[in-house]
Structure formats: structure tokens, C-alpha cells
Design a protein around this motif. Sequence first.
Motif, PDB file in Angstrom:
ATOM      1  N   THR A 294      30.918  37.463 100.439  1.00 53.27           N
ATOM      2  CA  THR A 294      30.189  37.957  99.274  1.00 53.27           C
ATOM      3  C   THR A 294      28.756  37.468  99.386  1.00 53.27           C
ATOM      4  O   THR A 294      28.497  36.427  99.980  1.00 53.27           O
ATOM      5  N   ALA A 295      27.876  38.233  98.803  1.00 57.13           N
ATOM      6  CA  ALA A 295      26.469  37.848  98.872  1.00 57.13           C
ATOM      7  C   ALA A 295      25.917  37.694  97.465  1.00 57.13           C
ATOM      8  O   ALA A 295      26.208  38.516  96.599  1.00 57.13           O
ATOM      9  N   TRP A 299      22.540  42.241  96.470  1.00 54.72           N
ATOM     10  CA  TRP A 299      23.424  43.131  97.205  1.00 54.72           C
ATOM     11  C   TRP A 299      24.831  43.157  96.611  1.00 54.72           C
ATOM     12  O   TRP A 299      25.385  42.127  96.270  1.00 54.72           O
ATOM     13  N   ARG A 300      25.360  44.321  96.592  1.00 53.78           N
ATOM     14  CA  ARG A 300      26.690  44.485  96.028  1.00 53.78           C
ATOM     15  C   ARG A 300      27.697  44.373  97.158  1.00 53.78           C
ATOM     16  O   ARG A 300      27.666  45.134  98.123  1.00 53.78           O
ATOM     17  N   VAL A 301      28.589  43.401  97.065  1.00 52.52           N
ATOM     18  CA  VAL A 301      29.627  43.262  98.081  1.00 52.52           C
ATOM     19  C   VAL A 301      30.963  43.381  97.381  1.00 52.52           C
ATOM     20  O   VAL A 301      31.256  42.629  96.463  1.00 52.52           O
ATOM     21  N   ASN A 302      31.757  44.354  97.810  1.00 51.89           N
ATOM     22  CA  ASN A 302      33.052  44.551  97.148  1.00 51.89           C
ATOM     23  C   ASN A 302      34.150  43.798  97.878  1.00 51.89           C
ATOM     24  O   ASN A 302      34.089  43.634  99.072  1.00 51.89           O
TER      25      ASN A 302
ATOM     26  N   ILE B 115      22.895  27.626  96.410  1.00 51.58           N
ATOM     27  CA  ILE B 115      23.143  29.075  96.246  1.00 51.58           C
ATOM     28  C   ILE B 115      21.899  29.857  96.683  1.00 51.58           C
ATOM     29  O   ILE B 115      21.982  30.905  97.310  1.00 51.58           O
ATOM     30  N   PHE B 116      20.762  29.293  96.355  1.00 50.61           N
ATOM     31  CA  PHE B 116      19.503  29.947  96.706  1.00 50.61           C
ATOM     32  C   PHE B 116      19.363  30.068  98.232  1.00 50.61           C
ATOM     33  O   PHE B 116      18.968  31.116  98.755  1.00 50.61           O
ATOM     34  N   GLU B 117      19.722  28.993  98.927  1.00 47.74           N
ATOM     35  CA  GLU B 117      19.627  29.014 100.399  1.00 47.74           C
ATOM     36  C   GLU B 117      20.570  30.077 100.961  1.00 47.74           C
ATOM     37  O   GLU B 117      20.208  30.833 101.870  1.00 47.74           O
ATOM     38  N   GLN B 118      21.786  30.142 100.391  1.00 47.21           N
ATOM     39  CA  GLN B 118      22.749  31.163 100.822  1.00 47.21           C
ATOM     40  C   GLN B 118      22.224  32.561 100.481  1.00 47.21           C
ATOM     41  O   GLN B 118      22.412  33.511 101.233  1.00 47.21           O
ATOM     42  N   ASN B 119      21.555  32.646  99.354  1.00 44.82           N
ATOM     43  CA  ASN B 119      20.917  33.888  98.929  1.00 44.82           C
ATOM     44  C   ASN B 119      19.932  34.378 100.007  1.00 44.82           C
ATOM     45  O   ASN B 119      19.898  35.556 100.385  1.00 44.82           O
TER      46      ASN B 119
END
Lengths: 302, 150
Positions: A294-295, A299-302, B115-119
Amino acid sequence: MTLQFIKFVENITLTDAQWKDAKTKYEGVCACLDKHFYDSAYNESHKFLFGSYKLKTPVRPIVPEQDVDVLFKIDSSTYVKYQNNPGGLLQEVRKALKERYTTTDKIKAWGKVVLIQFSDGTHNVEVLPAYERYDGKFLIPNTENGGSWNVFDPRTPIKSFQDSNLSSNSLTQKLTKMIKAWKRNTTTLEYKSCIIAEDVINFVNRFYPDGADTGNYLLVIKAFYTYIFSRTSSTDARYSLINIAKTRVDKAYQYEEEGKHIEASEELRKVFGDVFPKEEKNEPNSLENNIFTTAPSPWRVN
Amino acid sequence: MACKLRESDINWMLEKHPGLHYIYERDIICGVFSFRAQYGEGPIISDHYTIAIFCNYPADSPLPAVCEINGRIKQMSLLLGIPTADLHLNGDGTLCLIRPDKFKIWYPEGFDIRIFEQNLVTHFYWLSFRERFGKEPWKGEEHGGIYNFD
């Protein structure tokens, strides 16, 4: 990969001795024609070099198909003499050269050119007798379809190339040679030298007008293949070959990002051939593999 | 609601990404952001982008502003023949990292540097995938939405 690219460009660039040999041959041809048509010694202003030797983009190793393209300027009286018989001019050029060159060298005349094939198989000279017009364009004889004189303008593409090359600090020239090396290594690829030069000029002028450091050449190559691939129709005969090269260059880039220089150079050797030097060692980096399913948006990740 | 990175956030980021460094006078983290990532069973992508993270960005955003400073995304848009907006680049040159109305979903406790880094990783993975394979690894969100901090 900086050193590899420096070496690569060096490997495909003609040596000084090869340049000298080419010069000796085309000047020899023009000197012979000067003697015949002007009854004078070699006069440099009577010749006009064009094609890859003018752009300095022929690549090593030299193969017999690599011709030096040169225009030999005729005077107005010769033009008038052959105005209604363009084929006759080609035959006269051929005859003049036959007197000078040995039987081991072959001289052929057809279409618009006279080709002098040297016995050593290198730097064959394709000479076009031409009448220079007031506007800098040339009239060249064409024996096809009953014979005619065609307008030929080599100066405009040469200027485009030289302008691009100057502002990009020789990137245009180097990239053209690299793409020619790819073409040579891809025997089924139909990609004319003049079209390669045109594509490279358009690409460099748009994306690297000020050139690029040698350290970024892999990125430049990667961008070039993305550029031509996105502009090539899937019905084009070159489509799949461009796609293969693009995929390999992308792979090389990926390897390089991971410090796998050996694998990167192997991929590039598949594209450009043995002229691309092998890397000797890797410097793997410590980047962890970030697997995600998931992101965190947008971005939409289903 | 502007975002201000704490010293601990900055230090965490610099440790995680040695290619980045902090410019104290300008309160900016900048340099090379490298990553190696894989979306599901998709291809592994290793790549890098040269970025600037504005640690104290006054705009009404719960995330720091991030710019890609080598012009690679703009070049990508020209190479691929698609608008920069479709590569999630805002008009002011910052990255559109999140659709504002989805902020709460991905940052339930508010801003979090991890989370930001993963973003950023997933954002750049998406871009590199788009560049390399000419298609999206997953469907991008449509543009729009506003932040809701309630």
C-alpha cells in the motif's frame, strides 16, 4: 561509470592515423580532379566535405561501408557542358580517376556519385561532382530517370549539427557516435546516419542544450532511448529493437544504482557491443529493499 | 496548519538517507534520496532523486514541501509527452505527495517522519516505474481534495 564512458567514446572515435589516412585519400581524389578539371594542383576550396566525416562522427572499427562523402565543385563551363547530360559528367569524373588510381582500386559511377574503393578497404571515397549555386546550395548530377540535376543542400544540416554540438559541449557528437555503435551492433536495425544525427540534435537541443557531464552519460543514454521509444510507432520496423535497447539500458541503470557495475557494463555491451569496456568490480550499496503493498497516497492502492 | 520538522525528525531522515544533508541557515534538507523498492510482486526499482525538503514550510499543509531539484520530473514529462501534473508535480514545483482529503487515512496520528519517508519512497517508485515501463504501477489518485484536520 564515468571512466567506462570515457573509454567507450575513445574506443569508437577514429585515431589520428585513421583521420590522416582518410584525409590523404579524399584529398588525393580531389587533387586528381583538380588536375583534370582545372589543370591545377590541389585546391582545397574546390572540395566540400559532408556526411559523417564532416561531422566527425564515423565510428571505429572502420568497415568498408563507411565512405567519406565529398563534393567536388565544378566550374560553370563544365556545368554548361553537361547541363543536358548529367550522366556524362559522372563518366568524365570516373575516367579522370581511372587514370590516377591503380587497377586494385575500384571505381564505380552510378546514380549521383562516383565511388572509389581502395584496396585496403578503408575510407572509400564517394565523390559527387557539384555546381555551387549563388545561395550556397549545390546542383548535383543524377543519372536516374533519364538524367537530371538535383538541388542538394548539405550546409543546413551541418550547421544544425555544429550549433548543437557547440552549445552542448560535444554531447551531440558523442551521442551520435554511441547510437551509431548501437546500430552497428544491431545488424537488423535500419537507422540511417542522417536520421540518427537529426534525432540526436532534436534530443540534445531539448533536453541537454548545455551538455552533460560524462558521469551522467548513462542517464543521457537512458533518456535518449525513452525519447525515441515514446516517439516510435509500434508498426515501425525499429520499434522492437529500440524497445530491447531501452530495456537493457534501463537494466544497466538499475544495476548501476545498486553498485553492480559489472552487470551494468554487461548490459551496455549487449547494446553497444565489445567497444563498451567491461567493468572489473562491483561496489554493492547497502540500500534495503523496501517492499510495500500500500502507498500512503496520493496514490490509490487496492 | 503548517508543518515544522523537529530536530529528531531531521536527524532520523539524515541517518536513513546518507545522501541527504541539512542546511541549517535555510532549514532545508537536500541532496540525493536513494531507494530500492518493490510494489507487491512488481519489479524492484533502485533509483535516486535529488530533492529539497523544506523543514519549516509556512503554507497551509501538514506535510513539508518537497521539490525535485534536478529537473528530472520535468524532463520525464517531456520525454513521455505527458503533463507534469500527471506526474504529480504542483504548479509551484513541489511534489503532490498526498491528496489532501486522504491525509488522515495515511497519517492517522498527524505528521510522522517515518510515514513521510515511506511516502517519498512510494512516490518516487511510482515515478520511476512510470518512466521505465510507460505505465502506472497502480492507478494514481485524481487531483483535488482539501485538507480536513478535524
